[in-house]
Design an enzyme around this catalytic site. Sequence first.
Site, PDB file in Angstrom:
ATOM      1  N   GLU A 105       0.828  -1.208   0.000  1.00 47.78           N
ATOM      2  CA  GLU A 105       0.000   0.000   0.000  1.00 47.78           C
ATOM      3  C   GLU A 105       0.866   1.263   0.000  1.00 47.78           C
ATOM      4  O   GLU A 105       0.508   2.265  -0.617  1.00 47.78           O
ATOM      5  CB  GLU A 105      -0.951  -0.034   1.192  1.00 47.78           C
ATOM      6  CG  GLU A 105      -1.974  -1.147   1.037  1.00 47.78           C
ATOM      7  CD  GLU A 105      -2.965  -1.244   2.171  1.00 47.78           C
ATOM      8  OE1 GLU A 105      -4.186  -1.203   1.885  1.00 47.78           O
ATOM      9  OE2 GLU A 105      -2.531  -1.374   3.325  1.00 47.78           O
ATOM     10  N   GLU A 125      -2.967  -9.435   4.865  1.00 48.08           N
ATOM     11  CA  GLU A 125      -3.610  -9.000   6.107  1.00 48.08           C
ATOM     12  C   GLU A 125      -4.643  -9.990   6.637  1.00 48.08           C
ATOM     13  O   GLU A 125      -4.774 -10.172   7.857  1.00 48.08           O
ATOM     14  CB  GLU A 125      -4.275  -7.633   5.908  1.00 48.08           C
ATOM     15  CG  GLU A 125      -3.297  -6.469   5.814  1.00 48.08           C
ATOM     16  CD  GLU A 125      -2.894  -6.148   4.401  1.00 48.08           C
ATOM     17  OE1 GLU A 125      -2.471  -5.008   4.145  1.00 48.08           O
ATOM     18  OE2 GLU A 125      -2.992  -7.048   3.539  1.00 48.08           O
TER      19      GLU A 125
END
Length: 251
Positions: A105, A125
């Site tokens: 990200e 995640e």
Amino acid sequence: MTDAVLAEVLDENILVITLNRPSVKNAINSDISLGLRAVFEDLDKDDALRVGVLTGAGGAFCSGMDLKEFARVGKPQGAQVLLREGTKKPLVAAIEGVALGGGLELALVADLLIAASDARLGLPETRVGLFPSGGALYRLPGILPKPLIAELAFTGEPISAERAHHFGLISRVTPPGAALDEALKMARLIARCAPLGVAASKDLLRGSQCATADDFWLRQRELVQTVFWSGDAAEGARAFAERREPLWRHR
């Protein structure tokens, strides 16, 4: 300034920004997120700087959020703002090793991603009870096919740099160890160009994902009025006619 983020000026106009926690593959903690915000602000404020290059120390770009810190105190301070805002000036990410979770990200904040052929990129995640919450699910739909994004987010399995390049996420793939050198070549090409024109191009690209066609054309018209009648536009035309390098003045 924290030692977790290093900044070095090259060629007087390129800022090399290095994540410097190699013992944990540059996992993002509060020191990194706050340090990056400060360096990004310096990049945007300094007229002498034209472009940033973001890399990681120790053969890895970034392994994601520091889960040990998260278990103690929650998400890193300033991370959400950092990943949302990025930089106003062009930013090139040089990826070696891994860009996982928050590391991917963070790379997506950059305008161009350069990666070594053996690098791995992913969103793991969900494997640790979380989900991608730093902008990947907003930015990736404009780049990757939805089924591939779902694969990354749902399974946590990474993809290779070669596969990411095939789908357009990676601009250039290099031999292992050469991502930073290639990113610097790209940065030098950007730094040669007119700052106002580059800034206008980034402005339009940044806003195009959520803009309507009418909004896009209106914003482009505004930027044309600013850039096409600037001193740099006149200088660019003169330099072309005189067969010399232009001298940009940011106005």
